[in-house]
Write an enzyme that holds these catalytic residues in place. Structure first.
Site, PDB file in Angstrom:
ATOM      1  N   SER A 148       0.842  -1.180   0.194  1.00 31.15           N
ATOM      2  CA  SER A 148      -0.070  -0.080   0.153  1.00 31.15           C
ATOM      3  C   SER A 148       0.914   1.243   0.069  1.00 31.15           C
ATOM      4  CB  SER A 148      -0.999  -0.024   1.451  1.00 31.15           C
ATOM      5  OG  SER A 148      -1.526   1.316   1.405  1.00 31.15           O
ATOM      6  N   TYR A 161      -2.938  -0.062  10.368  1.00 28.04           N
ATOM      7  CA  TYR A 161      -2.973  -0.560   8.890  1.00 28.04           C
ATOM      8  C   TYR A 161      -1.798   0.053   8.243  1.00 28.04           C
ATOM      9  CZ  TYR A 161      -4.080  -0.912   4.159  1.00 28.04           C
ATOM     10  OH  TYR A 161      -4.125  -1.156   2.774  1.00 28.04           O
TER      11      TYR A 161
END
Length: 268
Positions: A148, A161
């Protein structure tokens, strides 16, 4: 959106974790469309079977391996089963993952622990287990980790996250260095927001999704890019390009970028 045809994929067996939905589902369909054999892994047997039926209805071939949970014991049992059954596997795409957006004060540590188990430890376990298998055969093999842009450009309310994606990017970079000179390619795919069901859990109020919807990548475009890059020497895939440019500027001028982009960072 299919970017040409990748002839290196034909007849190759490629594991896709988190294959039942979103990006993983798109990647599996794309592999089959290129003549490859996706090995589907996810927790929902029902959704995996639906996907398998769709692939086979389009004259594709696939394998299905559901898993109750991405625990160390369950993964080990599944890997042993795959190695015994499939004999030769050519690629691994670690795609399974999820996120929860909360401030650090509101973090649920059970959710953080599960994020690390699914987003990091499961992918590490799959990669470690299949590494000797990939290295013992002649011909190209490939490990792709779906990471990501949060690994490079952290923002508020994404502590758990972002930390998990930082960890997975670090693992990917070390794996690449340790296998340099071998027939194995290691690639990280660093994505901005993608229009999938990811936000149903990550952004329960829908505020962030609404704010960034016009910038979201389509899962089909991501899947096409990933499969087109299989068995080629790609270090990283960064999408969208402007977010990668922003992450480079952030590493060079972190204080300035946090000040300039504060209103964007706070959209969660």
């Amino acid at each position: 959106m299919r970017i040409g045809r990748n002839h290196f994929v034909k007849d190759k067996k490629i594991i896709v974790t988190g294959a039942s939905k979103g990006i993983g589902r798109g990647i599996a369909i794309e592999i089959a469309a290129h003549g490859g054999i996706p090995i589907l892994i996810a927790r929902s047997q029902e959704l995996l079977q639906e996907l398998a039926d769709e692939i086979e209805a389009n004259n594709g071939i696939c394998r299905v391996y559901s898993i109750d949970r991405f625990s160390r014991e369950a993964i080990e049992e599944q890997i042993n089963d795959m190695l015994e059954t499939e004999k030769r596997i050519h690629g691994l795409i670690n795609n399974a993952g999820f996120g929860v957006f909360d401030s650090i004060e509101e973090l649920n540590m059970d959710e953080v622990e599960e994020m690390f188990q699914v987003n990091v430890l499961a992918g590490m376990q799959y990669a470690k287990a299949f590494l000797p298998h990939f290295l013992q055969f002649k011909g190209k093999s490939h490990i792709i980790n779906i990471v990501s842009q949060a690994a490079k450009l952290p923002t508020p309310k994404a502590a758990g996250y972002a930390a998990s994606k930082h960890a997975m990017l670090g693992f990917t970079n070390v794996l690449r260095q340790e296998t340099r000179g071998s027939s194995l390619t290691v690639t990280s795919v660093n994505l901005g927001p993608v229009k999938t069901n990811f936000f149903e859990m990550a952004d329960k109020e829908g505020k962030y999704q609404q704010n960034v919807e016009k910038y979201m990548l389509s899962p089909e475009k991501v899947a096409s890019k990933v499969v087109h890059s299989l068995f080629s020497n790609r270090r990283e895939i960064n999408m969208p390009w402007w977010m990668e440019a922003g992450s480079i500027l952030y590493r060079l001028f972190p204080g300035l970028m946090e000040k300039l982009l504060q209103s964007q960072f706070d959209k969660k």
